[in-house]
Design a protein around this motif. Structure first.
Motif, mmCIF file in Angstrom:
data_model
loop_
_atom_site.group_PDB
_atom_site.id
_atom_site.type_symbol
_atom_site.label_atom_id
_atom_site.label_comp_id
_atom_site.label_asym_id
_atom_site.label_seq_id
_atom_site.Cartn_x
_atom_site.Cartn_y
_atom_site.Cartn_z
ATOM 1 N N PHE A 1 -8.971 -4.219 -2.489
ATOM 2 C CA PHE A 1 -9.962 -3.254 -2.090
ATOM 3 C C PHE A 1 -10.002 -2.866 -0.760
ATOM 4 O O PHE A 1 -9.808 -1.751 -0.194
ATOM 5 C CB PHE A 1 -11.441 -3.583 -2.542
ATOM 6 C CG PHE A 1 -11.770 -3.645 -3.809
ATOM 7 C CD1 PHE A 1 -11.891 -2.279 -4.616
ATOM 8 C CD2 PHE A 1 -11.746 -4.864 -4.742
ATOM 9 C CE1 PHE A 1 -11.958 -2.392 -6.054
ATOM 10 C CE2 PHE A 1 -12.102 -4.851 -5.979
ATOM 11 C CZ PHE A 1 -12.092 -3.371 -6.763
ATOM 12 N N ASP A 2 -9.524 -4.118 0.075
ATOM 13 C CA ASP A 2 -9.263 -3.702 1.377
ATOM 14 C C ASP A 2 -7.856 -3.124 1.613
ATOM 15 O O ASP A 2 -7.966 -2.008 2.586
ATOM 16 C CB ASP A 2 -8.933 -5.273 2.139
ATOM 17 C CG ASP A 2 -10.298 -5.985 2.302
ATOM 18 O OD1 ASP A 2 -11.408 -5.180 2.484
ATOM 19 O OD2 ASP A 2 -10.250 -7.099 2.802
ATOM 20 N N ILE B 1 0.765 -1.098 0.047
ATOM 21 C CA ILE B 1 -0.078 -0.109 -0.032
ATOM 22 C C ILE B 1 0.956 1.229 0.028
ATOM 23 O O ILE B 1 1.627 1.483 0.872
ATOM 24 C CB ILE B 1 -0.871 0.061 1.258
ATOM 25 C CG1 ILE B 1 -1.880 -1.227 1.382
ATOM 26 C CG2 ILE B 1 -1.782 1.323 1.183
ATOM 27 C CD1 ILE B 1 -2.757 -1.060 2.777
ATOM 28 N N VAL B 2 0.758 1.959 -1.010
ATOM 29 C CA VAL B 2 1.529 3.177 -1.193
ATOM 30 C C VAL B 2 0.712 4.523 -1.266
ATOM 31 O O VAL B 2 -0.164 4.607 -2.079
ATOM 32 C CB VAL B 2 2.507 3.099 -2.374
ATOM 33 C CG1 VAL B 2 3.317 4.196 -2.622
ATOM 34 C CG2 VAL B 2 3.370 1.627 -2.425
ATOM 35 N N ALA C 1 -8.894 0.615 0.829
ATOM 36 C CA ALA C 1 -9.478 1.398 2.010
ATOM 37 C C ALA C 1 -8.775 1.780 3.129
ATOM 38 O O ALA C 1 -8.852 2.957 3.836
ATOM 39 C CB ALA C 1 -10.544 0.170 2.435
ATOM 40 N N ARG C 2 -7.749 0.865 3.459
ATOM 41 C CA ARG C 2 -6.917 1.158 4.465
ATOM 42 C C ARG C 2 -5.955 2.294 4.227
ATOM 43 O O ARG C 2 -5.561 3.131 4.903
ATOM 44 C CB ARG C 2 -5.822 -0.036 4.894
ATOM 45 C CG ARG C 2 -6.448 -1.119 5.601
ATOM 46 C CD ARG C 2 -5.757 -2.149 6.387
ATOM 47 N NE ARG C 2 -4.676 -2.785 5.498
ATOM 48 C CZ ARG C 2 -5.048 -3.855 4.985
ATOM 49 N NH1 ARG C 2 -5.949 -4.377 4.792
ATOM 50 N NH2 ARG C 2 -4.238 -4.647 4.048
ATOM 51 N N GLY C 3 -5.582 2.409 2.715
ATOM 52 C CA GLY C 3 -4.822 3.365 2.382
ATOM 53 C C GLY C 3 -5.580 4.737 2.216
ATOM 54 O O GLY C 3 -5.270 5.855 2.668
ATOM 55 N N HIS D 1 -0.951 -2.734 -4.357
ATOM 56 C CA HIS D 1 -0.699 -4.155 -5.217
ATOM 57 C C HIS D 1 -1.687 -5.036 -5.596
ATOM 58 O O HIS D 1 -2.028 -5.569 -4.403
ATOM 59 C CB HIS D 1 0.379 -4.666 -4.683
ATOM 60 C CG HIS D 1 1.941 -3.687 -4.773
ATOM 61 N ND1 HIS D 1 2.884 -3.941 -4.181
ATOM 62 C CD2 HIS D 1 2.116 -2.537 -5.222
ATOM 63 C CE1 HIS D 1 3.991 -3.208 -4.568
ATOM 64 N NE2 HIS D 1 3.371 -2.191 -5.148
ATOM 65 N N ASP D 2 -2.087 -5.316 -6.472
ATOM 66 C CA ASP D 2 -2.980 -6.558 -6.935
ATOM 67 C C ASP D 2 -2.336 -7.629 -7.054
ATOM 68 O O ASP D 2 -1.095 -7.798 -7.223
ATOM 69 C CB ASP D 2 -3.945 -6.365 -7.949
ATOM 70 C CG ASP D 2 -3.139 -5.742 -9.236
ATOM 71 O OD1 ASP D 2 -1.836 -5.396 -9.165
ATOM 72 O OD2 ASP D 2 -3.328 -6.148 -10.189
#
Ligand SMILES: Cc1cc2nc3c(=O)[nH]c(=O)nc-3n(C[C@H](O)[C@H](O)[C@H](O)COP(=O)(O)OP(=O)(O)OC[C@H]3O[C@@H](n4cnc5c(N)ncnc54)[C@H](O)[C@@H]3O)c2cc1C
Length: 434
Positions: free
Chosen positions: A335-336, A274-275, A339-341, A313-314
């Protein structure tokens, strides 16, 4: 169908980042090089007309499309110039040592983080907010000639592949624009040329065959697999690809007096995969995006706007169907992550004093890793067809996800060195598995 009478040492398909480096390197070593580029030679400037004429999109997943730029110099005409170090270890595991190429390339391009003085008030505000929120908000390397920046933003200061294409042509390379490669010619198991459709005016075109001792396909991560398949290579995109879905939050900071800004100059990793990135775009794209998103009132408040992008990243997956369409379905995990990002991004915006947050639609950073070193090409980047090579974003490995440009500069230099056997040849070239 006509046949060109010249026989080249190399045909390079595509004049984007990788093709441009390769053409410059090979022509500089006295090789007879032909560059086939489907786009036109467009004098690069940031205008609705120029960008409108070179920009197109290809569906790659659910409702997401990958941007592709058709012009001499490829995608670098419209990129942000944000760089990551090449994933040297990931390539080393594949039998490719990019370090010598990286050491050489970094002396040839203007690679450095931006000094504070060239960062906009928006970028400063976002950094203060991110740091205050406890995040490790760091400067990125940028491919920008800082000597050309008198104010804050200057499109001409960004390095572009077109400068290398021009240099290749000065060194004797032949550049054919409006030349769509349709098929690599393969005879007795080896590549011997390219069949190409050349545009002649608005409505006419003709087919021409060009011959060369070697063909290198640098058509970009989406076009290259299609060309390989059209040339008879089976099982392309067999292992899927990744697209790193992203979205941007825009918000207003009343009273902020922003200036035109280089976008993406800072970022942080929130957690693995997550960036969050500074998305303080300059005025030109801001004015193009806002009406597209029906955010008309924001168009008059550019200096008060902050932007922050969340990228996740997927999983690698998807493929290329028999009708030539890319397909991929994103799973819940990505998608989680988004959402955190988003929660962290909203915290930063809040700390920056921003209000009236607008979440723009999802987009993708690019569809990369469509081909594999080890199965589609060997460590010399040669396909299972002799004298047919690939060098472009299709070969950015999944475990080395980076902003691709700097890596492609190095990969193309590595290939040029390997092909001309000066140095840096793979210690152990791996056979392509059948
Ligand atoms: C808006 C945007 C912003 C970006 N920002 C960044 C960034 O900040 N940092 C970063 O590292 N990367 C960024 N990228 C991605 C980066 O620009 C590309 O990944 C990189 O340029 C890919 O290089 P390439 O050589 O693989 O392909 P490209 O640069 O896409 O070049 C491929 C060329 O091949 C030509 N071509 C395709 N098919 C054919 C055919 N059949 N016959 C002849 N010619 C053909 C195309 O017209 C094109 O010129 C961005 C991309 C976009 C679109």
């Amino acid at each position: 169908m006509s046949e060109d009478s010249e026989i080249y040492d190399y045909i390079i398909v595509g004049s984007g980042t990788a093709g441009a480096v390769l053409a410059r390197e090979l022509s500089g070593r006295g090789k007879k090089v032909l560059i086939l580029e489907r786009g036109q030679y467009v004098p690069l400037k940031e205008s609705v007309y120029t960008f409108g004429s070179i920009f197109s999109e290809i569906p790659v997943a659910d409702k997401l499309k990958g941007a592709v730029i058709h012009a001499a110099g490829g995608s670098s005409a419209m990129y942000l110039a944000v760089m990551d170090e090449p994933p040297i270890d990931a390539y080393r595991k594949l039998g490719i040592d990019l370090q010598p190429a990286y050491d050489a390339m970094r002396l040839q391009v203007p690679l450095a983080p931006l000094p504070d003085a060239l960062m906009s008030p928006q970028t400063h505000r976002m950094r203060e907010a991110a740091v205050a929120a406890g995040y490790d908000w760091k400067k990125k390397l940028m491919l920008i000639d800082q000597s050309k920046c008198s104010g804050v933003y200057n499109y001409d200061a960004k390095w572009k592949a077109l400068t290398f294409v021009d240099e290749a042509v000065r060194q004797g390379a032949v550049l054919k624009c409006g030349a769509l490669a349709e098929r690599v010619l393969i005879e007795d198991g080896r590549a011997v040329g390219v069949e190409c459709r050349i545009k002649e005016g608005a409505f006419r075109s003709r087919s021409v065959r060009f011959r060369a001792a070697r063909v290198v396909v640098c058509a970009g991560s989406l076009a290259t697999p299609l060309l390989l398949r059209a040339s008879g290579l089976p099982n392309v995109v067999a292992a899927g690809y990744y697209i790193d879905p992203s979205f941007t939050l825009f918000a207003r900071v009343p009273g902020l007096r922003g200036l035109d800004s280089f976008c993406g100059t800072m970022e942080m990793t929130l957690e693995e995969g997550i960036v969050l990135k500074d998305a303080n775009v300059h005025k030109f794209p801001f004015l193009m995006f806002m009406p597209r998103y029906m955010q008309f009132s924001r168009m008059f408040a550019y200096p008060e706007h902050l932007g922050i992008t969340v990228m996740a990243h997927d999983e690698v997956g998807g493929g290329l169907s028999s009708d030539g369409r890319y397909h991929k379905t994103l799973d819940a995990a990505v998608f989680d992550k988004l959402a955190r990002g988003e929660r962290a991004a909203r915290t930063i915006l809040e700390r920056a004093g921003a209000q009236d947050v607008f979440k723009a639609p999802m987009f993708i950073g690019g569809a990369l890793g469509t081909l594999r070193v080890g199965s589609d090409v060997d460590a010399r980047l040669e396909t299972r067809v002799r004298d047919l090579y690939v060098c472009d974003g299709s070969l950015i490995p999944e475990n080395g996800r980076v902003a691709p440009t700097l890596t492609l500069l190095c990969l193309a230099k590595y290939l040029a060195d390997t092909l001309t056997q000066t140095r840096n040849a793979p210690a152990e070239a791996e056979a392509v598995s059948a």
